[in-house]
Scaffold this motif. Structure first.
Motif, PDB file in Angstrom:
ATOM      1  N   ILE A   8       0.844  -1.195   0.000  1.00 21.16           N
ATOM      2  CA  ILE A   8       0.000   0.000   0.000  1.00 21.16           C
ATOM      3  C   ILE A   8       0.880   1.245   0.000  1.00 21.16           C
ATOM      4  O   ILE A   8       1.695   1.440   0.897  1.00 21.16           O
ATOM      5  N   ASP A   9       0.682   2.067  -1.027  1.00 22.04           N
ATOM      6  CA  ASP A   9       1.312   3.378  -1.104  1.00 22.04           C
ATOM      7  C   ASP A   9       0.229   4.378  -0.726  1.00 22.04           C
ATOM      8  O   ASP A   9      -0.711   4.608  -1.477  1.00 22.04           O
ATOM      9  N   GLY A  14      -3.498   9.743  -4.641  1.00 21.83           N
ATOM     10  CA  GLY A  14      -3.000   8.678  -5.494  1.00 21.83           C
ATOM     11  C   GLY A  14      -2.745   7.412  -4.710  1.00 21.83           C
ATOM     12  O   GLY A  14      -1.720   6.762  -4.863  1.00 21.83           O
ATOM     13  N   PHE A  15      -3.676   7.052  -3.843  1.00 19.38           N
ATOM     14  CA  PHE A  15      -3.576   5.845  -3.017  1.00 19.38           C
ATOM     15  C   PHE A  15      -3.527   4.632  -3.937  1.00 19.38           C
ATOM     16  O   PHE A  15      -4.323   4.501  -4.852  1.00 19.38           O
ATOM     17  N   ALA A  16      -2.564   3.753  -3.689  1.00 13.29           N
ATOM     18  CA  ALA A  16      -2.438   2.564  -4.531  1.00 13.29           C
ATOM     19  C   ALA A  16      -2.285   1.322  -3.663  1.00 13.29           C
ATOM     20  O   ALA A  16      -1.592   1.332  -2.647  1.00 13.29           O
ATOM     21  N   LEU A  17      -2.944   0.262  -4.082  1.00 12.03           N
ATOM     22  CA  LEU A  17      -2.868  -1.035  -3.421  1.00 12.03           C
ATOM     23  C   LEU A  17      -2.485  -2.061  -4.475  1.00 12.03           C
ATOM     24  O   LEU A  17      -3.024  -2.047  -5.584  1.00 12.03           O
ATOM     25  N   THR A  31      -6.257   1.733  -7.554  1.00 11.61           N
ATOM     26  CA  THR A  31      -5.976   3.078  -7.062  1.00 11.61           C
ATOM     27  C   THR A  31      -7.264   3.729  -6.574  1.00 11.61           C
ATOM     28  O   THR A  31      -8.361   3.358  -6.995  1.00 11.61           O
ATOM     29  N   SER A  32      -7.093   4.697  -5.686  1.00  2.00           N
ATOM     30  CA  SER A  32      -8.217   5.471  -5.173  1.00  2.00           C
ATOM     31  C   SER A  32      -7.772   6.902  -4.956  1.00  2.00           C
ATOM     32  O   SER A  32      -6.581   7.173  -4.793  1.00  2.00           O
ATOM     33  N   ARG A  33      -8.746   7.789  -4.945  1.00  2.00           N
ATOM     34  CA  ARG A  33      -8.492   9.211  -4.673  1.00  2.00           C
ATOM     35  C   ARG A  33      -9.553   9.718  -3.710  1.00  2.00           C
ATOM     36  O   ARG A  33     -10.731   9.414  -3.874  1.00  2.00           O
ATOM     37  N   TRP A  34      -9.106  10.478  -2.732  1.00  2.00           N
ATOM     38  CA  TRP A  34     -10.020  11.074  -1.773  1.00  2.00           C
ATOM     39  C   TRP A  34      -9.667  12.558  -1.647  1.00  2.00           C
ATOM     40  O   TRP A  34      -9.037  12.972  -0.674  1.00  2.00           O
ATOM     41  N   GLU A  35     -10.059  13.333  -2.613  1.00  2.00           N
ATOM     42  CA  GLU A  35      -9.730  14.752  -2.615  1.00  2.00           C
ATOM     43  C   GLU A  35     -10.594  15.495  -1.601  1.00  2.00           C
ATOM     44  O   GLU A  35     -11.795  15.246  -1.487  1.00  2.00           O
ATOM     45  N   ASP A 147       3.367   6.259 -10.660  1.00  2.00           N
ATOM     46  CA  ASP A 147       4.414   5.928  -9.691  1.00  2.00           C
ATOM     47  C   ASP A 147       3.834   5.346  -8.406  1.00  2.00           C
ATOM     48  O   ASP A 147       4.487   4.538  -7.742  1.00  2.00           O
ATOM     49  N   ASN A 148       2.615   5.710  -8.048  1.00  2.00           N
ATOM     50  CA  ASN A 148       1.993   5.145  -6.847  1.00  2.00           C
ATOM     51  C   ASN A 148       1.744   3.645  -7.011  1.00  2.00           C
ATOM     52  O   ASN A 148       1.965   2.865  -6.084  1.00  2.00           O
ATOM     53  N   LEU A 149       1.300   3.241  -8.187  1.00  2.00           N
ATOM     54  CA  LEU A 149       1.090   1.813  -8.447  1.00  2.00           C
ATOM     55  C   LEU A 149       2.418   1.059  -8.453  1.00  2.00           C
ATOM     56  O   LEU A 149       2.505  -0.050  -7.925  1.00  2.00           O
TER      57      LEU A 149
END
Length: 190
Positions: A8-9, A14-17, A31-35, A147-149
């Motif tokens: 997990i980044d 740019g949250f990536a699992l 990936t997920s985003r929580w702006e 890059d997060n992935l």
């Protein structure tokens, strides 16, 4: 058979699992985003992240029957911006992992310093984002534009190396100071 390793980044934007299965080399990413603009408050944002991370990990447990270990990218201690918000994010992710894992050893994630992750992949602790993406592609055949992935995938590979003891001599040397945080995944299955 071991269960998959999770990397997990953590990031709000740019949250990536990544899910990595050793030794089959099969992997999946998300990936997920929580702006902030999409939430009424930081509390609402963190509650959503908590639920989303739980759903992601629950999905992995259902699909694969379990998890061997989770590795998180550690904090960049030199950061000057949003340190408190990033601390809240890290705590929220750890709590979500702990709650889904229950008493399983993977409830305590392996925290990998950014320089260790870079050294594991590229051989140097100060690699750029582009060098990480290129080396992950070249070394593992996992092609990412994000890059997060790439980091999440590399974190899953770190977890695999730490818990199985398998990897190149360079990889093992880069993570030899990291200590597993629970029983070996091989002991879990036995």
């Amino acid at each position: 058979m071991t269960y998959p390793f999770i990397g997990i980044d953590q990031s709000y934007s740019g949250f990536a699992l990544a899910i990595y299965c050793h030794p089959s080399e099969i992997y999946q990413t998300k990936t997920s985003r929580w702006e902030a603009k999409n939430f009424a408050s930081q509390s609402d944002r963190l509650a959503r992240i908590f639920r989303d991370v739980q759903m992601m990990l629950s999905g992995v447990c259902c699909a694969f029957g379990g998890v061997s270990a989770v590795a998180l990218e550690g904090y960049s201690h030199g950061s000057k911006y949003q340190r408190e918000a990033l601390g809240e994010l890290g705590a929220t992710v750890k709590l979500a992992i702990s709650e889904i894992a229950g008493v399983q050893p993977w409830r305590r994630p392996l925290v990998v310093p950014p320089t260790t992750l870079k050294k594991f992949v590229t051989g140097k602790g100060n690699a750029t984002k582009q060098e990480m993406i290129a080396t992950v592609s070249h070394r593992y055949g996992a092609i990412f534009r994000d890059d997060n992935l790439a980091d999440a995938y590399a974190l899953a590979r770190v977890a695999s190396a730490v818990y199985t003891g398998r990897g190149t001599p360079q990889e093992i040397a880069a993570v030899q100071h990291l200590k597993p945080t629970g029983a070996s995944p091989l002991q879990q299955v036995a």
